[in-house]
Design a protein around this motif. Structure first.
Motif, mmCIF file in Angstrom:
data_model
loop_
_atom_site.group_PDB
_atom_site.id
_atom_site.type_symbol
_atom_site.label_atom_id
_atom_site.label_comp_id
_atom_site.label_asym_id
_atom_site.label_seq_id
_atom_site.Cartn_x
_atom_site.Cartn_y
_atom_site.Cartn_z
ATOM 1 N N THR A 122 0.837 -1.189 0.000
ATOM 2 C CA THR A 122 0.000 0.000 0.000
ATOM 3 C C THR A 122 0.876 1.244 0.000
ATOM 4 O OG1 THR A 122 -1.851 1.055 1.124
ATOM 5 C CG2 THR A 122 -0.134 0.136 2.520
ATOM 6 N N ALA A 176 -2.990 4.315 3.247
ATOM 7 C CA ALA A 176 -3.025 3.741 4.584
ATOM 8 C C ALA A 176 -3.502 4.760 5.601
ATOM 9 C CB ALA A 176 -1.643 3.229 4.972
ATOM 10 N N LEU A 212 -3.841 -3.576 7.163
ATOM 11 C CA LEU A 212 -4.587 -2.325 7.253
ATOM 12 C C LEU A 212 -5.563 -2.347 8.427
ATOM 13 C CD1 LEU A 212 -5.252 -1.564 3.477
ATOM 14 C CD2 LEU A 212 -3.730 -0.340 5.029
#
Lengths: 236, 199
Positions: free
Chosen positions: A52, A57, B117
């Motif tokens: 990412t 994020a 995440l």
């Protein structure tokens, strides 16, 4: 896990152990599934978050103003060109699994020659940058000489040896400056492009190192010179 | 290794399999690639089990060092080795299928992104999330982040350790929710070369 093991684990994961200590810890790791779980968790975070970007994020995160490549980071992402960021930690990393024969073989395969300055701007509406090409097809024994512009951004096109299934890490070392590091996937010709602010590059000697994980794969020396002073600066 | 005079308890294949979690963690840290880790772990275990069977490794105290050295050699020769031979399926009774499983054996890289995440989102405040992204995404060092965020070493370690701990919990939870039928399957579609599948 006792406190000492916990301390060593943190130091290992942060790359703060020297070679011998790291290898001793890795032997312990082989025998200890409980420690392996935490090493795996760190690897999982690194792999997972490595896919990412900072923006996706944490949208509210402030930009890294200290990174020389930050000024063109957006451009680098848009072109899938890895931006080079300083990594002082890399300088302390231990050398591991280093095979001189492998490295020598890779160096021969690279066939490094003199780099030349193409002076070609990167197209598009992002930013103008100068392409600096480290030529691997010319004189095999010569140290590439890269002519740099006086300012702006530089796209360094460099040979990157690979190991199967490894995304290489490329480290640019310059005397008197912080090391810069980038992950790079080379193209079919074995090259990768790195975007870096000219202000982050110093005239003189530099070394490019390529690693797979913590294992050095190859390294080569280059010399940065001023395009203005050398009279280079245009495509040959 | 495995001297003739050793009279202690003999090494077994089960002893070798107990090294698999640590072996995989080491390989993943070195290669940062799940598929490569799966393949090399399998190849390493095969090599070590063959060494045990042939009496080249006999002492339990020497096993970890032997596994470690084989794993290092496997990683070091990654660039020159031929592609793994594919066979249709791994034998059901394979020793490899009896190994202790680790959470990461069940994940694709894309799933790890979601988990990572999620861990990031669980962190209490913006500063902690910035620290994690700085460390794992931007590749900044501990001293750099401590200076940038005005943290001391203890504060840094607490945040990183919390993130690692939560990632471990999520991996374990996800693995425990996996159907048992997945266990023992050949990782990443690769399996033992034909001349070694009798294990």
């Amino acid at each position: 896990m006792n406190p000492l093991e916990g301390f060593l684990l943190k130091a290992y994961l942060d790359g703060e152990l020297d070679n011998e200590a790291a290898e001793a810890f890795e032997l312990l790791l082989i025998e200890r599934p409980d420690i392996a779980e935490l090493v795996d968790a760190d690897s999982a975070l690194r792999i997972g978050l490595g896919q990412t970007t900072v923006a996706s994020a944490t949208p509210a995160l402030s930009p890294v103003a200290t990174a020389p490549a930050a000024v063109i980071e957006q451009a680098g992402q848009a072109q899938r060109i890895p931006a080079v960021v300083p990594d002082a930690r890399f300088g302390r990393r231990r050398s591991f699994l280093y095979s001189p024969a492998l490295a020598a073989g890779v160096m021969l395969a690279l066939g490094l020659g003199a780099g030349y300055f193409a002076g070609r701007p990167v197209a598009g509406d992002m930013q103008t940058a100068t392409l600096a090409y480290i030529d691997k097809t010319r004189d095999i024994s010569a140290k590439p000489v890269i002519a740099l512009p006086d300012g702006g951004a530089v796209v360094l096109l460099a040979p990157v040896a690979t190991i199967d299934a490894c995304v290489p890490e490329v480290l640019l070392r310059q005397a008197g400056a912080n090391d810069m590091r980038a992950n790079a996937v080379p193209d079919e010709f074995g090259y990768a492009s790195f975007v870096v602010a000219r202000s982050a590059l110093r005239l003189g000697e530099a070394t490019v190192e390529v690693r797979c994980g913590s294992a050095p794969v190859s390294h080569y020396a280059i010399t940065f010179v001023s395009a203005t002073a050398s009279g280079a600066g245009q495509s040959p | 290794m495995g001297g003739e005079s050793y009279d202690g308890p003999a090494l077994t294949e089960a002893d070798v399999l107990r090294c698999v979690p640590g072996l995989r963690a080491l390989l993943l840290r070195l290669t940062r690639n799940l598929e490569t880790t799966n393949d090399l772990a399998q190849e390493t275990v095969i090599a070590v089990i063959l060494a045990v069977r042939e009496g080249r490794v006999r002492e339990p105290g020497a096993l970890a060092a032997y596994v470690y050295q084989v794993a290092r050699n496997k990683v070091a020769t990654l660039s020159s080795r031929p592609s793994l031979a594919l066979i249709e399926e791994l034998p059901e009774a394979s020793v490899w299928g009896e190994r202790p499983l680790t959470p990461l054996e069940h994940f694709e890289a894309g799933e790890l992104r979601e988990l990572a995440l999620a861990v990031l989102g669980e962190l209490g405040n913006e500063r902690d999330r910035s620290l994690i992204t700085g460390y794992y995404i931007e590749g900044l060092s501990k001293p750099e982040l401590m200076q940038r965020m005005m943290l001391n070493a203890d504060q840094f370690d607490r945040v990183i350790s919390r993130a690692r701990g939560r990632m471990r919990e999520r991996l374990l939870a996800k693995m425990n929710g996996q159907p048992a039928a997945m266990r023992g399957s050949a990782p990443s579609g690769h399996s033992f070369p034909k001349d070694q599948k009798a294990l």
